[in-house]
Design a protein around this motif. Structure first.
Motif, PDB file in Angstrom:
ATOM      1  N   ASP A  62       0.827  -1.210   0.000  1.00  0.00           N
ATOM      2  CA  ASP A  62       0.000   0.000   0.000  1.00  0.00           C
ATOM      3  C   ASP A  62       0.861   1.260   0.000  1.00  0.00           C
ATOM      4  O   ASP A  62       0.483   2.272  -0.592  1.00  0.00           O
ATOM      5  N   SER A  63       2.009   1.187   0.643  1.00  0.00           N
ATOM      6  CA  SER A  63       2.859   2.366   0.786  1.00  0.00           C
ATOM      7  C   SER A  63       3.483   2.827  -0.533  1.00  0.00           C
ATOM      8  O   SER A  63       3.935   3.972  -0.631  1.00  0.00           O
ATOM      9  N   VAL A  64       3.501   1.949  -1.533  1.00  0.00           N
ATOM     10  CA  VAL A  64       4.132   2.317  -2.806  1.00  0.00           C
ATOM     11  C   VAL A  64       3.139   2.299  -3.972  1.00  0.00           C
ATOM     12  O   VAL A  64       3.510   2.686  -5.088  1.00  0.00           O
ATOM     13  N   LYS A  65       1.943   1.859  -3.719  1.00  0.00           N
ATOM     14  CA  LYS A  65       0.949   1.738  -4.784  1.00  0.00           C
ATOM     15  C   LYS A  65       0.716   3.091  -5.441  1.00  0.00           C
ATOM     16  O   LYS A  65       0.531   4.099  -4.770  1.00  0.00           O
ATOM     17  N   GLY A  66       0.751   3.102  -6.774  1.00  0.00           N
ATOM     18  CA  GLY A  66       0.562   4.343  -7.505  1.00  0.00           C
ATOM     19  C   GLY A  66       1.845   5.106  -7.759  1.00  0.00           C
ATOM     20  O   GLY A  66       1.872   6.041  -8.575  1.00  0.00           O
ATOM     21  N   ARG A  67       2.931   4.713  -7.084  1.00  0.00           N
ATOM     22  CA  ARG A  67       4.217   5.399  -7.268  1.00  0.00           C
ATOM     23  C   ARG A  67       5.268   4.476  -7.883  1.00  0.00           C
ATOM     24  O   ARG A  67       6.119   4.933  -8.647  1.00  0.00           O
ATOM     25  N   PHE A  68       5.210   3.195  -7.536  1.00  0.00           N
ATOM     26  CA  PHE A  68       6.193   2.230  -8.016  1.00  0.00           C
ATOM     27  C   PHE A  68       5.547   1.303  -9.046  1.00  0.00           C
ATOM     28  O   PHE A  68       4.362   0.984  -8.939  1.00  0.00           O
ATOM     29  N   THR A  69       6.365   0.836 -10.000  1.00  0.00           N
ATOM     30  CA  THR A  69       5.908  -0.117 -10.992  1.00  0.00           C
ATOM     31  C   THR A  69       6.938  -1.219 -11.162  1.00  0.00           C
ATOM     32  O   THR A  69       8.115  -0.936 -11.415  1.00  0.00           O
ATOM     33  N   ILE A  70       6.498  -2.459 -11.017  1.00  0.00           N
ATOM     34  CA  ILE A  70       7.368  -3.602 -11.242  1.00  0.00           C
ATOM     35  C   ILE A  70       7.100  -4.143 -12.641  1.00  0.00           C
ATOM     36  O   ILE A  70       5.948  -4.187 -13.089  1.00  0.00           O
ATOM     37  N   SER A  71       8.161  -4.554 -13.326  1.00  0.00           N
ATOM     38  CA  SER A  71       8.015  -5.136 -14.657  1.00  0.00           C
ATOM     39  C   SER A  71       9.152  -6.131 -14.866  1.00  0.00           C
ATOM     40  O   SER A  71      10.114  -6.153 -14.086  1.00  0.00           O
ATOM     41  N   ARG A  72       9.032  -6.922 -15.901  1.00  0.00           N
ATOM     42  CA  ARG A  72      10.060  -7.898 -16.188  1.00  0.00           C
ATOM     43  C   ARG A  72      10.224  -8.055 -17.681  1.00  0.00           C
ATOM     44  O   ARG A  72       9.271  -7.880 -18.449  1.00  0.00           O
ATOM     45  N   ASN A  73      11.433  -8.404 -18.081  1.00  0.00           N
ATOM     46  CA  ASN A  73      11.739  -8.710 -19.472  1.00  0.00           C
ATOM     47  C   ASN A  73      12.377 -10.092 -19.461  1.00  0.00           C
ATOM     48  O   ASN A  73      13.563 -10.241 -19.146  1.00  0.00           O
ATOM     49  N   ASN A  74      11.594 -11.101 -19.794  1.00  0.00           N
ATOM     50  CA  ASN A  74      12.100 -12.469 -19.712  1.00  0.00           C
ATOM     51  C   ASN A  74      13.206 -12.731 -20.731  1.00  0.00           C
ATOM     52  O   ASN A  74      14.084 -13.557 -20.494  1.00  0.00           O
ATOM     53  N   ALA A  75      13.178 -12.038 -21.849  1.00  0.00           N
ATOM     54  CA  ALA A  75      14.233 -12.207 -22.847  1.00  0.00           C
ATOM     55  C   ALA A  75      15.576 -11.693 -22.321  1.00  0.00           C
ATOM     56  O   ALA A  75      16.630 -12.231 -22.660  1.00  0.00           O
ATOM     57  N   LYS A  76      15.518 -10.661 -21.488  1.00  0.00           N
ATOM     58  CA  LYS A  76      16.736 -10.088 -20.917  1.00  0.00           C
ATOM     59  C   LYS A  76      17.031 -10.610 -19.514  1.00  0.00           C
ATOM     60  O   LYS A  76      18.001 -10.180 -18.885  1.00  0.00           O
ATOM     61  N   LEU A  77      16.185 -11.508 -19.026  1.00  0.00           N
ATOM     62  CA  LEU A  77      16.375 -12.108 -17.696  1.00  0.00           C
ATOM     63  C   LEU A  77      16.479 -11.034 -16.618  1.00  0.00           C
ATOM     64  O   LEU A  77      17.307 -11.118 -15.706  1.00  0.00           O
ATOM     65  N   THR A  78      15.630 -10.033 -16.717  1.00  0.00           N
ATOM     66  CA  THR A  78      15.735  -8.891 -15.819  1.00  0.00           C
ATOM     67  C   THR A  78      14.363  -8.476 -15.306  1.00  0.00           C
ATOM     68  O   THR A  78      13.373  -8.514 -16.048  1.00  0.00           O
ATOM     69  N   VAL A  79      14.324  -8.069 -14.051  1.00  0.00           N
ATOM     70  CA  VAL A  79      13.124  -7.485 -13.462  1.00  0.00           C
ATOM     71  C   VAL A  79      13.488  -6.066 -13.026  1.00  0.00           C
ATOM     72  O   VAL A  79      14.618  -5.808 -12.598  1.00  0.00           O
TER      73      VAL A  79
END
Length: 124
Positions: A62-79
């Motif tokens: 809740d403390s980061v909702k709306g401010r932080f975004t998590i994503s991933r690129n499986n081709a680059k093996l990176t989050v």
């Protein structure tokens, strides 16, 4: 086994933005769900964000909702964790975590693999 290496931490002023990354190696990256946790001095490590194996489901504290975004690129093996509108209370060491399976969880004990952490400092 999954090896995780975080990068991108640093010093930023309040209201600014920062993106931290986590590069994975070892076990097939596409078979693990990923998450970010953080730990401030004198405090317990807490959940920040998580993403499912496919990237189709994400979860946020809740403390980061709306401010932080998590994503991933499986081709680059990176989050990634994109952090906007940063506040001094976001100051912490940020850790990347991985768990086998498709589902992402918010509980620290569900994760098997951890990175060494990257420091994020937000000045007021």
């Amino acid at each position: 086994q999954v090896q995780l290496v975080e990068s991108g931490g640093g010093l930023v002023q309040a209201g600014g933005s920062l993106r931290v990354s986590c590069a994975a190696s070892g076990r097939t990256f596409g078979s693990v769900a990923m998450a970010w946790f953080r730990q401030a001095p004198g405090k317990e490590r807490e959940f920040v964000a998580a993403i499912s194996r496919s990237g189709g489901s994400t979860f946020y504290a809740d403390s980061v909702k709306g401010r932080f975004t998590i994503s991933r690129n499986n081709a680059k093996l990176t989050v990634y964790l994109q952090m906007n509108s940063l506040k001094p209370e976001d100051t912490a060491v940020y850790y990347c975590a991985a768990r086998g399976g498709s589902s992402a969880y918010t509980v620290r004990g569900q994760y098997d693999y951890w990175g060494q952490g990257t420091q994020v400092t937000v000045s007021s």
